[in-house]
Every structure is written in structure tokens, then in C-alpha cells.
Design a protein around this motif. Structure first.
Motif, PDB file in Angstrom:
ATOM      1  N   MET A 141     -38.467  82.127  45.591  1.00  0.00           N
ATOM      2  CA  MET A 141     -37.040  81.800  45.504  1.00  0.00           C
ATOM      3  C   MET A 141     -36.209  83.077  45.418  1.00  0.00           C
ATOM      4  N   ALA A 158     -43.624  76.241  49.960  1.00  0.00           N
ATOM      5  CA  ALA A 158     -44.124  74.906  50.288  1.00  0.00           C
ATOM      6  C   ALA A 158     -45.499  74.677  49.659  1.00  0.00           C
ATOM      7  N   HIS A 161     -45.049  74.109  45.865  1.00  0.00           N
ATOM      8  CA  HIS A 161     -44.551  72.762  45.565  1.00  0.00           C
ATOM      9  C   HIS A 161     -45.659  71.726  45.730  1.00  0.00           C
ATOM     10  N   ASN A 166     -44.796  68.503  43.597  1.00  0.00           N
ATOM     11  CA  ASN A 166     -43.404  68.247  43.983  1.00  0.00           C
ATOM     12  C   ASN A 166     -43.395  67.936  45.482  1.00  0.00           C
ATOM     13  N   ALA A 168     -41.829  65.822  47.534  1.00  0.00           N
ATOM     14  CA  ALA A 168     -40.580  65.745  48.297  1.00  0.00           C
ATOM     15  C   ALA A 168     -40.037  67.147  48.577  1.00  0.00           C
ATOM     16  N   GLU A 169     -40.110  68.041  47.578  1.00  0.00           N
ATOM     17  CA  GLU A 169     -39.647  69.415  47.773  1.00  0.00           C
ATOM     18  C   GLU A 169     -40.528  70.148  48.774  1.00  0.00           C
ATOM     19  N   ALA A 170     -41.823  69.888  48.732  1.00  0.00           N
ATOM     20  CA  ALA A 170     -42.742  70.521  49.685  1.00  0.00           C
ATOM     21  C   ALA A 170     -42.370  70.131  51.113  1.00  0.00           C
ATOM     22  N   ARG A 172     -39.404  69.195  52.136  1.00  0.00           N
ATOM     23  CA  ARG A 172     -38.103  69.814  52.462  1.00  0.00           C
ATOM     24  C   ARG A 172     -38.281  71.278  52.853  1.00  0.00           C
ATOM     25  N   TRP A 173     -39.101  72.001  52.114  1.00  0.00           N
ATOM     26  CA  TRP A 173     -39.339  73.411  52.439  1.00  0.00           C
ATOM     27  C   TRP A 173     -40.036  73.539  53.789  1.00  0.00           C
ATOM     28  N   GLU A 176     -37.496  73.135  56.529  1.00  0.00           N
ATOM     29  CA  GLU A 176     -36.676  74.344  56.701  1.00  0.00           C
ATOM     30  C   GLU A 176     -37.445  75.422  57.462  1.00  0.00           C
ATOM     31  N   ARG A 191     -46.928  69.900  55.432  1.00  0.00           N
ATOM     32  CA  ARG A 191     -45.969  68.797  55.535  1.00  0.00           C
ATOM     33  C   ARG A 191     -46.681  67.456  55.669  1.00  0.00           C
ATOM     34  N   LYS A 198     -46.649  61.971  49.002  1.00  0.00           N
ATOM     35  CA  LYS A 198     -45.364  61.452  48.522  1.00  0.00           C
ATOM     36  C   LYS A 198     -45.316  59.938  48.670  1.00  0.00           C
TER      37      LYS A 198
END
Length: 387
Positions: A141, A158, A161, A166, A168-170, A172-173, A176, A191, A198
Motif C-alpha cells: 500500500m 492481491a 488479501h 479478504n 472481495a479485496e483480492a 478488486r486488486w 485493477e 482472481r 468468496k
């Protein structure tokens, strides 16, 4: 042409020099049986640097290190040197040393944001392999604050996470990062795995909520059934008002999940009838029996006949026969024993004014009628009859 400050060496001087070595052989060479170990001590040929450098034992290495880490050099050069050192440690899987090197590089506070981003990302990688996933996530970060589209930092984030669950965060990363490189293999794999986990997590949460709702409905049904029968629990025994007792019962049912230490629980059937886990105690021999589901309409004599159909191993005198047994319950507040007629049902006894159910598990004492132990046991207690 000879340099102006050097004089030619005569033949005699050369011969004298050579004769000196013939009479005094060179003693600084390697020993035949230890040449590999001695070769390893030369900084240029070392395969692995010692964990601690002692200037007395390794003067050459200490001198070389002082040159490499000269504080007078620009911060950027010093930071890069620590980065390279950390990379070497990382290749050797010396992750703790790698973290130390990258940290020293960051301490130089150089103005090169790209270099600092690399130091943070590399330290995150070392922390990741040490299992310090939160520390690694903090580093990536920090790296992204310096370089938002730093792909390696996104990949590490990723992965962190994913390890921290985590999911959902994984995802999202990963999304990106895939905007930067749609074919990045690690992000595609992470992913897919995070998305699957998830969905599994969400499904499990839905199941847990349905189970919780079902248990809450069962709680309410049990509470209503107990109240309708005027059965007293320890909360009412303590003299609490009805609202407090109801609240306490709900907490008891929720906290124990209806189960006692024996793994059984109070239950209610489709006809609204209760079955209780019941404990029988035999104080003469310090033995016990546990009935996981004693239906409230069942009689005590029926259970006694089933339990003592065969003589238990501890009954050496073979005196525990259903026709010879007496059943009691105890009112601890008054220190009184109440005798239970064998043909009584469990519900009749539970509705007795002085019976209080503890931990949702009624308990009863069983003795042999008119036995010396039973007479002595009852002598010290105020024995009453259940009517």
C-alpha cells in the motif's frame, strides 16, 4: 622509456632477490587439504557472506563493506546498494536479512520515488514469504502511494488479501492489476481462486443465517413450552422477575446451543412435547447414568427397568434391581430431599413447586431401598415425599 623517478634494476639485484626466495620459501600459500576453505575467505570469491563481520577475522571484507556503505555517498546510491544487498539475500531465501536490508534502504529517505516503491515492494515480498501478510500488505500500500500502477505491488497485495481471507479485496486488486496487464498469469490465477472462495464464503454465511434463524425459532418454541408447563429454571429460583427470567433463559439457550456437557439437548417434537437430557446419580458407588432424551410423558420406572435390565459392572452385590430402587431430587436451597414415586412421569416431577432445572438437565439421586447406605444418606437430610 623508463619513468623518470625509477632507476633500472641490475642483474645482480635480481639474482639476489630470487636467491632470497629459494632460501626463504613463500609461506602465505594455500594448504592442499584446506584450499577451498581458505579460498572462500577472499571477499571476491565468497559464495555467501558471514552473518556478522568481525574486522579482526575478516579485515578485507570489513574494509570492502565500509567502502560500499559509505555514508558520504548520495542517499540514492546508498539506498540502491541496500536494495541490491536485499535482493541477494532474497535469492538465498534469507528473508529476514532481506527485510533488514530493504528497511535500511528506506531509512536513507532518498528522493527517487520509483526506487522507494521498489524497496517497499521487495520488502513486502520478503515479509510475505515470512508469513507476515499484514506487514506485507502495508508495504504494498505504501508502494502504491508512490507509484499507483506498480504492477508487482498490486500482485503482492492481491496475494496478501487472499492469505488474509479478504476475498472481495483480492478480486478488486486483481481487477485493477488486469487493467494494466490483462494477461498477468498470477493475477488471473488469484482472481479465479479468490472469486470461488468468496462465493463459498457467501454461501456459508447464508447457511449460517438460516441456521441461526431456525435456532431462534426453536428457542422461542422451547421458551413458550417451558413457561406453559410452569417449569422453574435456576433464574426463577434466584427470585428474579419474569422478564429477567425470560431474558436469562434466552441467553442460556443461545449460549449452550441447547446442549449440555454430554452433547445432548432439550428438544421439542411436532406435537409440542418436550424431551429432556436427564442425569441419574448413584451416590453409594459414585456412579452415574445419562439419558439423552427422557420424554416428559415417560415414567421413571420404565427407564429404571431398561437401565437395570442387566446388572451393572459396579453393582458387585447385585442389589440394584428396579423394584428395590428409590429416586430422589434435591432442593439445595432448603437442603431437602424429595422422594419421587416410580410411576410418576418426568413432567409431573418437573412441575413440583420445589424442583428447579439447572443447565437444562434435570438430575436425580438413586439409592437401594432400606439399605444401610440409603438410611445413613437420608438421615442427614430432610426427606420429603413428592405428592
Amino acid at each position: 622509456m623508463e619513468p623518470a623517478d625509477l632507476e633500472p634494476v641490475s642483474v645482480d639485484a635480481t639474482d639476489s632477490f630470487l636467491e632470497k626466495f629459494q632460501s626463504q620459501p613463500y609461506r602465505g600459500g594455500f594448504h592442499e587439504d584446506q584450499w577451498e576453505e581458505e579460498f572462500e575467505k577472499i571477499p571476491l570469491f565468497m559464495k555467501k557472506a558471514p552473518s556478522e563481520i568481525d574486522p579482526k577475522k575478516n579485515p578485507d571484507l570489513a574494509c570492502l563493506q565500509s567502502i560500499i556503505f559509505d555514508d558520504e555517498r548520495p542517499p540514492e546510491e546508498q539506498a540502491k546498494t541496500y536494495k541490491d544487498e536485499g535482493n541477494d539475500y532474497f535469492k538465498e531465501k534469507e528473508y529476514k536479512k532481506a527485510v533488514t536490508s530493504y528497511t535500511e534502504g528506506l531509512k536513507k529517505k532518498c528522493t527517487d520515488s520509483d526506487l522507494n516503491a521498489v524497496l517497499y515492494t521487495n520488502r513486502a515480498a520478503a515479509q510475505y514469504y515470512l508469513g507476515n501478510f499484514r506487514s506485507a500488505l502495508n508495504d504494498v500500500m505504501a508502494a502504491r502511494k508512490l507509484k499507483l500502477r506498480h504492477l508487482k505491488a498490486i500482485v503482492r497485495g492481491a496475494l496478501c488479501h487472499l492469505e488474509l481471507k479478504n476475498f472481495a479485496e483480492a478480486v478488486r486488486w486483481c481487477d485493477e492489476g488486469l487493467q494494466i496487464d490483462a494477461k498477468e498469469k498470477t493475477l488471473l490465477e488469484v482472481r479465479a481462486k479468490a472469486d470461488k472462495l468468496k462465493r463459498t464464503e457467501q454461501r456459508d454465511m447464508r447457511k449460517a443465517k438460516l441456521k441461526e434463524k431456525k435456532e431462534q425459532n426453536e428457542n422461542k418454541a422451547l421458551l413458550q413450552a417451558i413457561k406453559a408447563r410452569h417449569i422453574k429454571l435456576v433464574y426463577e429460583a434466584a427470585g428474579e422477575d419474569e422478564d429477567s427470567a425470560s431474558e436469562g433463559l434466552c441467553k442460556l439457550l443461545d449460549g449452550l446451543s441447547f446442549e449440555n456437557p454430554y452433547g445432548a439437548r432439550l428438544s421439542i417434537d411436532d406435537q409440542g412435547r418436550l424431551s429432556w437430557p436427564v442425569l441419574f446419580l448413584y451416590p453409594e458407588y459414585a456412579q452415574s447414568d445419562f439419558i439423552s432424551a427422557f420424554h416428559e410423558d415417560s415414567r421413571f420406572i420404565d427407564h429404571l427397568m431398561e437401565m437395570f435390565d442387566e446388572t451393572p459392572s459396579w453393582d458387585l452385590e447385585q442389589k440394584y434391581c428396579p423394584d428395590n430402587l428409590e429416586v430422589y431430587f434435591e432442593d439445595e436451597d432448603r437442603e431437602e430431599l424429595y422422594q419421587v414415586p416410580p410411576k410418576c412421569t418426568l413432567l409431573q416431577v418437573l412441575q413440583h413447586p420445589r424442583f428447579f432445572v439447572k443447565a437444562l438437565t434435570p438430575a436425580f439421586l438413586v439409592c437401594v431401598e432400606s439399605s444401610p447406605f440409603c438410611r445413613n444418606y437420608l438421615r442427614v437430610r430432610n426427606m420429603q415425599q413428592v405428592k
